[in-house]
Design an enzyme around this catalytic site. Structure first.
Site, PDB file in Angstrom:
ATOM      1  N   GLY A  49     -67.970  60.981 -20.216  1.00  0.00           N
ATOM      2  CA  GLY A  49     -68.516  62.348 -19.280  1.00  0.00           C
ATOM      3  C   GLY A  49     -68.439  61.681 -17.985  1.00  0.00           C
ATOM      4  O   GLY A  49     -68.932  60.727 -17.400  1.00  0.00           O
ATOM      5  N   ASP A 234     -64.004  67.178 -14.938  1.00  0.00           N
ATOM      6  CA  ASP A 234     -63.819  65.752 -14.516  1.00  0.00           C
ATOM      7  C   ASP A 234     -63.451  65.784 -13.296  1.00  0.00           C
ATOM      8  O   ASP A 234     -63.455  64.795 -12.569  1.00  0.00           O
ATOM      9  CB  ASP A 234     -62.693  65.128 -15.470  1.00  0.00           C
ATOM     10  CG  ASP A 234     -63.527  64.973 -16.903  1.00  0.00           C
ATOM     11  OD1 ASP A 234     -63.660  65.991 -17.813  1.00  0.00           O
ATOM     12  OD2 ASP A 234     -63.955  63.893 -17.035  1.00  0.00           O
ATOM     13  N   ASN A 244     -60.502  69.338 -17.012  1.00  0.00           N
ATOM     14  CA  ASN A 244     -61.792  69.145 -18.051  1.00  0.00           C
ATOM     15  C   ASN A 244     -60.996  68.646 -19.322  1.00  0.00           C
ATOM     16  O   ASN A 244     -59.763  68.582 -19.691  1.00  0.00           O
ATOM     17  CB  ASN A 244     -62.599  70.277 -18.424  1.00  0.00           C
ATOM     18  CG  ASN A 244     -63.874  69.753 -19.042  1.00  0.00           C
ATOM     19  OD1 ASN A 244     -64.759  69.049 -18.675  1.00  0.00           O
ATOM     20  ND2 ASN A 244     -64.168  70.766 -19.864  1.00  0.00           N
ATOM     21  N   LYS A 245     -61.825  68.718 -20.313  1.00  0.00           N
ATOM     22  CA  LYS A 245     -61.441  67.860 -21.863  1.00  0.00           C
ATOM     23  C   LYS A 245     -60.223  69.119 -22.172  1.00  0.00           C
ATOM     24  O   LYS A 245     -60.104  70.263 -22.286  1.00  0.00           O
ATOM     25  CB  LYS A 245     -62.469  67.963 -22.843  1.00  0.00           C
ATOM     26  CG  LYS A 245     -62.360  67.522 -24.158  1.00  0.00           C
ATOM     27  CD  LYS A 245     -61.576  66.350 -24.147  1.00  0.00           C
ATOM     28  CE  LYS A 245     -62.266  65.152 -23.629  1.00  0.00           C
ATOM     29  NZ  LYS A 245     -61.456  63.971 -23.569  1.00  0.00           N
TER      30      LYS A 245
HETATM   31  O1  MRU Z   1     -63.251  62.041 -22.574  1.00  0.00           O
HETATM   32  P1  MRU Z   1     -64.807  62.260 -22.084  1.00  0.00           P
HETATM   33  O2  MRU Z   1     -65.407  62.494 -23.213  1.00  0.00           O
HETATM   34  O3  MRU Z   1     -65.213  61.456 -21.047  1.00  0.00           O
HETATM   35  O4  MRU Z   1     -64.525  63.831 -21.558  1.00  0.00           O
HETATM   36  C1  MRU Z   1     -65.578  64.303 -20.772  1.00  0.00           C
HETATM   37  C2  MRU Z   1     -65.116  65.648 -20.354  1.00  0.00           C
HETATM   38  O5  MRU Z   1     -64.393  66.279 -20.458  1.00  0.00           O
HETATM   39  C3  MRU Z   1     -66.669  66.528 -20.022  1.00  0.00           C
HETATM   40  O6  MRU Z   1     -66.425  67.897 -20.140  1.00  0.00           O
HETATM   41  C4  MRU Z   1     -66.680  66.339 -18.348  1.00  0.00           C
HETATM   42  O7  MRU Z   1     -66.365  64.763 -18.060  1.00  0.00           O
HETATM   43  C5  MRU Z   1     -67.725  66.877 -17.844  1.00  0.00           C
HETATM   44  S1  MRU Z   1     -69.424  65.964 -18.458  1.00  0.00           S
HETATM   45  C6  MRU Z   1     -70.561  66.670 -17.381  1.00  0.00           C
END
Ligand code: MRU
Length: 339
Positions: A49, A234, A244-245
């Site tokens: 995150g 992100d 974002n993801k």
């Molecule tokens: O690969 P991850 O689990 O770190 O990805 C996280 C995300 O894409 C979240 O949506 C993003 O970091 C925002 S967290 C508040």
């Protein structure tokens, strides 16, 4: 409201970290006592995150200052290099490390002890994030219709931040007021942050949550009754494009097709004015093994290739608004929020 505490300081030098790769089956807390261990935890998504990896990296950089004052600044600089190389997309990581390095330089020039100053700086980054989440929660809650269901993606909750989350902050804010919406959590292949983490923390907090597979998103939105989509970020480019993801972009397309408002919620530490648009955002590519199998069991034949970008970019024109701690902004105005 029982929200998990994914990070903490250990007495003495170290960091206590909830290993998110083991959730929801096991709640295991790691005791990390070296910069290398923190870097490994970030790389492998034990901690994850965007805001939380910024906080973890800041705490890791602070660890590097412990010990002999001679050479402490060099150790911190090496730690910043190592931690900064773990994940490329989330800008919070690089923002937090830059802040730690600048603080180290200033404190060293003043001839003061680095370790307490850097621990205080990492704590400040954490405290500020907690406050930003709370503000995002208040602003976002006002956008969620009464008695509705919201859809999210991945996990942008308390497991991903230093506070109550970003995308999930309005849900928790409304929960405190006795008006929590129901939440639909797409499972978020390949690492299942939606079904493993979002569903875990929401259910634990008492929010009704339904898991769907990622390929059900459009069908579920077409069915109606989803008041809005709430996602984290992100990195937000200067023009309002959002990384974002992986899976966020198709969710935005489906939301637009079905007339459902699509909100991005993120602290100002996620805005990157130095990146003009989404094309300039580095997208992390992870191991093909994450796509061809799960926890050691293969789901695709041996020898087959796989593409595994961890993030995608949603163009600004698909985003209804970006909710930051400094206000609810039109995507094109986002860079102005951090002047
Ligand atoms: O690969 P991850 O689990 O770190 O990805 C996280 C995300 O894409 C979240 O949506 C993003 O970091 C925002 S967290 C508040």
């Amino acid at each position: 409201m029982p929200l998990p505490n994914p990070i903490g300081w250990l007495d003495g030098a170290g960091i206590r970290l909830l290993d998110q790769t083991l959730l929801p089956e096991r709640e295991v807390y790691l005791e990390l006592r070296s910069v290398e261990a923190v870097a490994e935890a970030i790389r492998t998504l034990r901690v994850r995150g965007a805001p939380l990896i910024g906080i973890a990296a800041a705490m890791g950089a602070a660890l590097a200052a412990d010990g002999d004052e001679d050479g402490a600044l060099d150790r911190v600089r090496r730690a910043v290099q190592l931690l900064g190389a773990t994940r490329p997309t989330a800008v919070n990581l690089h923002w937090a490390l830059r802040r730690m390095e600048q603080r180290a330089q200033t404190v060293a020039q003043q001839g003061r002890a680095l370790a307490p100053a850097l621990r205080a700086e990492a704590q400040a980054i954490w405290d500020e994030d907690r406050a930003m989440c709370a503000r995002i929660g208040q602003l976002g809650a006002a956008l969620v219709p009464e008695n509705t269901t919201v859809m999210t993606v991945c996990n942008a909750g308390s497991l991903a931040t230093g506070g109550m989350g970003t995308a999930l902050a309005p849900v928790y804010t409304l929960l405190e007021a006795g008006r929590a919406p129901k939440v639909i959590a797409p499972e978020t292949r390949p690492l299942l942050q939606g079904s493993r983490l979002t569903a875990w923390e929401l259910t634990r907090a008492g929010v009704e949550c339904t898991v769907i597979t990622d390929n059900m998103v459009a069908s579920r939105l077409r069915l109606g009754g989803v008041g809005c989509v709430l996602v984290g970020a992100d990195r937000i480019a200067a023009n309002g494009d959002v990384a974002n993801k992986i899976g966020t972009y198709p969710l935005a397309l489906a939301a637009r097709a079905h007339g459902v408002p699509f909100y991005v919620l993120a602290p100002t530490s996620t805005i990157d004015p130095a990146t003009p648009d989404g094309a300039g955002i580095p997208i992390e590519e992870r191991s093909a093994d994450e796509v061809t199998g799960w926890r050691g069991a293969r789901s695709a034949p041996e020898g087959v290739g796989a593409w595994n970008p961890a993030f995608d970019v949603t163009p600004a024109h698909l985003i209804t608004a970006i909710v930051t701690d400094r206000g609810v902004l039109a995507p094109r105005d986002v860079a102005r929020a951090i002047d």
